[in-house]
Design a protein around this motif. Sequence first.
Motif, PDB file in Angstrom:
ATOM      1  N   LYS A  19       1.188  -1.106   0.161  1.00 21.92           N
ATOM      2  CA  LYS A  19       0.282  -0.265   0.310  1.00 21.92           C
ATOM      3  C   LYS A  19       1.242   1.325   0.220  1.00 21.92           C
ATOM      4  O   LYS A  19       2.225   1.149   0.877  1.00 21.92           O
ATOM      5  CB  LYS A  19      -0.980  -0.142   1.488  1.00 21.92           C
ATOM      6  N   GLU A  20       0.347   2.528  -0.237  1.00 20.29           N
ATOM      7  CA  GLU A  20       0.707   3.773  -0.413  1.00 20.29           C
ATOM      8  C   GLU A  20       0.083   4.487  -0.058  1.00 20.29           C
ATOM      9  O   GLU A  20      -1.003   4.618  -0.405  1.00 20.29           O
ATOM     10  CB  GLU A  20       1.440   4.173  -1.612  1.00 20.29           C
ATOM     11  N   ALA A  21       0.901   5.553   0.105  1.00 22.07           N
ATOM     12  CA  ALA A  21       0.139   6.595   1.167  1.00 22.07           C
ATOM     13  C   ALA A  21       0.890   7.729   1.354  1.00 22.07           C
ATOM     14  O   ALA A  21       2.340   8.187   1.814  1.00 22.07           O
ATOM     15  CB  ALA A  21      -0.732   6.536   2.473  1.00 22.07           C
ATOM     16  N   PRO A  22      -0.209   8.831   0.444  1.00 25.33           N
ATOM     17  CA  PRO A  22       0.588  10.300   0.876  1.00 25.33           C
ATOM     18  C   PRO A  22       0.544  10.807   1.936  1.00 25.33           C
ATOM     19  O   PRO A  22       0.652  10.988   2.788  1.00 25.33           O
ATOM     20  CB  PRO A  22      -0.356  10.768  -0.048  1.00 25.33           C
ATOM     21  N   SER A  23       1.920  12.214   1.488  1.00 26.60           N
ATOM     22  CA  SER A  23       1.733  12.644   3.537  1.00 26.60           C
ATOM     23  C   SER A  23       0.495  14.040   3.211  1.00 26.60           C
ATOM     24  O   SER A  23       0.011  14.350   1.937  1.00 26.60           O
ATOM     25  CB  SER A  23       2.949  13.665   3.056  1.00 26.60           C
ATOM     26  N   ASN A  24       0.624  15.092   4.384  1.00 30.01           N
ATOM     27  CA  ASN A  24      -0.298  15.361   3.997  1.00 30.01           C
ATOM     28  C   ASN A  24       0.214  16.873   3.901  1.00 30.01           C
ATOM     29  O   ASN A  24       1.234  17.009   5.758  1.00 30.01           O
ATOM     30  CB  ASN A  24      -1.776  15.498   4.677  1.00 30.01           C
ATOM     31  N   ILE A  25      -0.359  18.224   4.148  1.00 23.84           N
ATOM     32  CA  ILE A  25       0.061  19.328   4.947  1.00 23.84           C
ATOM     33  C   ILE A  25      -1.813  20.428   5.401  1.00 23.84           C
ATOM     34  O   ILE A  25      -2.371  20.516   4.080  1.00 23.84           O
ATOM     35  CB  ILE A  25       0.667  20.259   3.951  1.00 23.84           C
ATOM     36  N   ALA A  26      -1.529  20.315   6.239  1.00 23.86           N
ATOM     37  CA  ALA A  26      -2.354  20.729   7.437  1.00 23.86           C
ATOM     38  C   ALA A  26      -2.680  22.359   6.758  1.00 23.86           C
ATOM     39  O   ALA A  26      -0.911  23.116   7.188  1.00 23.86           O
ATOM     40  CB  ALA A  26      -2.254  20.817   9.212  1.00 23.86           C
ATOM     41  N   ILE A  27      -3.666  23.101   6.664  1.00 27.40           N
ATOM     42  CA  ILE A  27      -3.414  24.866   6.025  1.00 27.40           C
ATOM     43  C   ILE A  27      -4.240  25.250   8.252  1.00 27.40           C
ATOM     44  O   ILE A  27      -3.518  25.888   8.561  1.00 27.40           O
ATOM     45  CB  ILE A  27      -4.901  24.528   5.252  1.00 27.40           C
ATOM     46  N   VAL A  28      -5.328  24.776   7.562  1.00 27.66           N
ATOM     47  CA  VAL A  28      -4.946  24.535  10.241  1.00 27.66           C
ATOM     48  C   VAL A  28      -4.962  23.654  10.686  1.00 27.66           C
ATOM     49  O   VAL A  28      -5.317  22.397  10.120  1.00 27.66           O
ATOM     50  CB  VAL A  28      -6.880  24.686   9.710  1.00 27.66           C
ATOM     51  N   LYS A  29      -3.982  23.773  11.691  1.00 29.01           N
ATOM     52  CA  LYS A  29      -2.846  23.062  12.122  1.00 29.01           C
ATOM     53  C   LYS A  29      -3.574  22.373  13.683  1.00 29.01           C
ATOM     54  O   LYS A  29      -4.602  22.869  13.927  1.00 29.01           O
ATOM     55  CB  LYS A  29      -2.090  23.469  13.435  1.00 29.01           C
ATOM     56  N   TYR A  30      -3.105  20.742  13.560  1.00 33.27           N
ATOM     57  CA  TYR A  30      -3.614  20.300  14.844  1.00 33.27           C
ATOM     58  C   TYR A  30      -2.638  19.949  16.065  1.00 33.27           C
ATOM     59  O   TYR A  30      -1.547  19.844  15.294  1.00 33.27           O
ATOM     60  CB  TYR A  30      -4.087  18.754  14.572  1.00 33.27           C
ATOM     61  N   TRP A  31      -2.777  21.029  16.974  1.00 30.46           N
ATOM     62  CA  TRP A  31      -1.628  20.869  17.964  1.00 30.46           C
ATOM     63  C   TRP A  31      -2.300  20.347  19.283  1.00 30.46           C
ATOM     64  O   TRP A  31      -2.918  21.322  19.871  1.00 30.46           O
ATOM     65  CB  TRP A  31      -0.601  21.818  17.922  1.00 30.46           C
ATOM     66  N   GLY A  32      -1.905  19.517  20.816  1.00 30.27           N
ATOM     67  CA  GLY A  32      -2.327  19.344  21.577  1.00 30.27           C
ATOM     68  C   GLY A  32      -3.424  18.195  21.285  1.00 30.27           C
ATOM     69  O   GLY A  32      -4.816  17.727  20.416  1.00 30.27           O
ATOM     70  N   LYS A  33      -3.903  17.414  21.953  1.00 28.02           N
ATOM     71  CA  LYS A  33      -4.574  15.980  22.359  1.00 28.02           C
ATOM     72  C   LYS A  33      -5.320  16.061  23.635  1.00 28.02           C
ATOM     73  O   LYS A  33      -4.927  16.258  24.314  1.00 28.02           O
ATOM     74  CB  LYS A  33      -3.401  14.302  21.651  1.00 28.02           C
ATOM     75  N   LYS A  34      -6.264  15.231  22.849  1.00 29.07           N
ATOM     76  CA  LYS A  34      -6.807  14.175  24.874  1.00 29.07           C
ATOM     77  C   LYS A  34      -6.946  12.991  24.636  1.00 29.07           C
ATOM     78  O   LYS A  34      -7.017  12.319  23.427  1.00 29.07           O
ATOM     79  CB  LYS A  34      -8.003  14.585  24.637  1.00 29.07           C
ATOM     80  N   ASP A  35      -7.196  12.528  24.906  1.00 33.86           N
ATOM     81  CA  ASP A  35      -7.633  10.899  25.300  1.00 33.86           C
ATOM     82  C   ASP A  35      -6.318  10.195  24.265  1.00 33.86           C
ATOM     83  O   ASP A  35      -5.309  10.457  24.626  1.00 33.86           O
ATOM     84  CB  ASP A  35      -9.019  10.561  25.178  1.00 33.86           C
ATOM     85  N   ILE A  36      -6.888   8.715  23.746  1.00 28.55           N
ATOM     86  CA  ILE A  36      -5.794   8.258  22.851  1.00 28.55           C
ATOM     87  C   ILE A  36      -5.632   8.605  21.746  1.00 28.55           C
ATOM     88  O   ILE A  36      -6.577   9.117  20.706  1.00 28.55           O
ATOM     89  CB  ILE A  36      -6.084   7.031  22.569  1.00 28.55           C
ATOM     90  N   GLN A  37      -4.813   9.707  21.449  1.00 30.15           N
ATOM     91  CA  GLN A  37      -4.786  10.580  20.139  1.00 30.15           C
ATOM     92  C   GLN A  37      -5.915  11.427  19.448  1.00 30.15           C
ATOM     93  O   GLN A  37      -6.443  11.328  18.039  1.00 30.15           O
ATOM     94  CB  GLN A  37      -4.333  10.022  18.884  1.00 30.15           C
TER      95      GLN A  37
ATOM     96  N   PRO B  65      -8.014  14.744  18.857  1.00 32.94           N
ATOM     97  CA  PRO B  65      -7.266  16.551  18.546  1.00 32.94           C
ATOM     98  C   PRO B  65      -8.150  17.513  19.666  1.00 32.94           C
ATOM     99  O   PRO B  65      -9.338  17.236  20.464  1.00 32.94           O
ATOM    100  CB  PRO B  65      -8.022  16.675  17.351  1.00 32.94           C
ATOM    101  N   LEU B  66      -7.262  18.503  20.178  1.00 36.23           N
ATOM    102  CA  LEU B  66      -7.623  19.058  20.680  1.00 36.23           C
ATOM    103  C   LEU B  66      -8.583  20.592  20.366  1.00 36.23           C
ATOM    104  O   LEU B  66      -9.567  20.725  20.445  1.00 36.23           O
ATOM    105  CB  LEU B  66      -7.058  19.845  21.732  1.00 36.23           C
ATOM    106  N   ASN B  67      -8.158  20.350  19.331  1.00 36.48           N
ATOM    107  CA  ASN B  67      -9.442  21.578  17.499  1.00 36.48           C
ATOM    108  C   ASN B  67      -9.577  20.455  16.124  1.00 36.48           C
ATOM    109  O   ASN B  67      -8.442  19.713  15.591  1.00 36.48           O
ATOM    110  CB  ASN B  67      -8.570  23.040  17.349  1.00 36.48           C
TER     111      ASN B  67
ATOM    112  N   ASP C 150     -13.854  13.071  15.958  1.00 39.07           N
ATOM    113  CA  ASP C 150     -12.369  12.738  17.033  1.00 39.07           C
ATOM    114  C   ASP C 150     -11.649  11.967  16.295  1.00 39.07           C
ATOM    115  O   ASP C 150     -10.637  11.456  15.731  1.00 39.07           O
ATOM    116  CB  ASP C 150     -12.310  13.344  18.369  1.00 39.07           C
ATOM    117  N   GLN C 151     -12.274  10.772  15.828  1.00 41.15           N
ATOM    118  CA  GLN C 151     -11.661   9.429  15.223  1.00 41.15           C
ATOM    119  C   GLN C 151     -11.526   9.554  13.606  1.00 41.15           C
ATOM    120  O   GLN C 151     -10.441   8.294  14.176  1.00 41.15           O
ATOM    121  CB  GLN C 151     -13.462   8.624  15.992  1.00 41.15           C
ATOM    122  N   TYR C 152     -11.907   9.708  13.096  1.00 46.41           N
ATOM    123  CA  TYR C 152     -11.093  10.193  11.821  1.00 46.41           C
ATOM    124  C   TYR C 152     -11.600  11.054  11.211  1.00 46.41           C
ATOM    125  O   TYR C 152     -12.294  11.726  11.845  1.00 46.41           O
ATOM    126  CB  TYR C 152     -12.533   8.518  11.244  1.00 46.41           C
ATOM    127  N   GLY C 153     -10.905  10.409  10.162  1.00 50.47           N
ATOM    128  CA  GLY C 153     -11.047  12.576   9.025  1.00 50.47           C
ATOM    129  C   GLY C 153     -12.239  12.022   8.036  1.00 50.47           C
ATOM    130  O   GLY C 153     -12.534  11.086   7.636  1.00 50.47           O
TER     131      GLY C 153
END
Length: 342
Positions: A9-27, A29-31, A172-175
């Motif tokens: 399998k292959e998967a690409p990198s991604n570049i976030a425009i609005v950033k994810y920074w900070g976690k809660k529970d298991i992985q 996001p805070l935002n 919060d569990q998936y994109g």
Amino acid sequence: MQSTFNTYKEAPSNIAIVKYWGKKDIQKPLNPSISFTLSQAVTKTKLEYFEGDKDLSLDFLFEGQNKGSFIPKLKTFISNIKHLLPFLNQGHLRIDSSNTFPHSSGIASSASSMASLAKGLVDIYEKLGHSHNNRNLLESEIARLGSGSACRSTQLGWTLWGSTPLLPNSSDQYGVLINDTIDPLFNSLQDSILVIRKGTKTVSSTLGHSLMNNHPYQQGRIRQANSNTEKLLKALNEGDFNSFAEICEEEALSLHGLMMSSSPGYTLMAPESLKAINRIKRFRDDQNIPITYTLDAGPNIHIIYPKEQSELVVPFIEENLLELCEDNTVLYDQISMPTTNI
């Protein structure tokens, strides 16, 4: 006789425009965050799974070399996903992974690597005769449990991750893909990556996220990210590049500002990063063309612009920014949409 199952399998990198920074529970996001996947920055992963009745054992190779140092992280990841893929309780798993771009330097190699691994594991799960309700969401959730931003790399195009009232099916569990809300202007974006530093970051993203737990600006950051998510969705829908650029740059500088104001504080930008930013802004003012920049958690600069501006932008990069890059390295990439083969 015990069976062996193989997949690639292959998967690409991604570049976030609005950033994810900070976690809660298991992985989780805070935002919320919004990103797009790249075409050329890809992780390629071969998997071999050998059925067995003993506790799962692992081999991990990166670009052909045994990397035992990765095993503890992989064991933690597998422990977190066994409830979703119970076949991982037993047997032997061999992982052989490689990148088309420098890893551990702020170009989201963990996102592409965990996304490709998640896709492969779900593939083996199916080959073992199991079924599930939604493969895309399962792959994204599994990838998140390895690296948060990886949940935005299991599908191509624009993805939103994180619960928000702006999108009823957000989680919060998936994109979730938002490609059907995007103006065509943003479906042919170029991303030219200035590789300011190739080496491993001095502070890992995992540690950086943990420093948000007691950050004095945490609540303000959550409000800012939610506001920028709303603004970005509007800009993407309306084809408003100026607003898009404002959000890109505010988010990039806010991310690095949060790092510098953590306790302890740290700096991942390099002097050349700041020089590049200033030259990009002068070039934009002089030429009056749509061009912007962002950074992930590292010193490297992503220069983002519509494809039709390439004839102006590429010579500018070669003549004015190449000297700021380690070994004169620039990665010329572009958004990967579902019709693009990777």
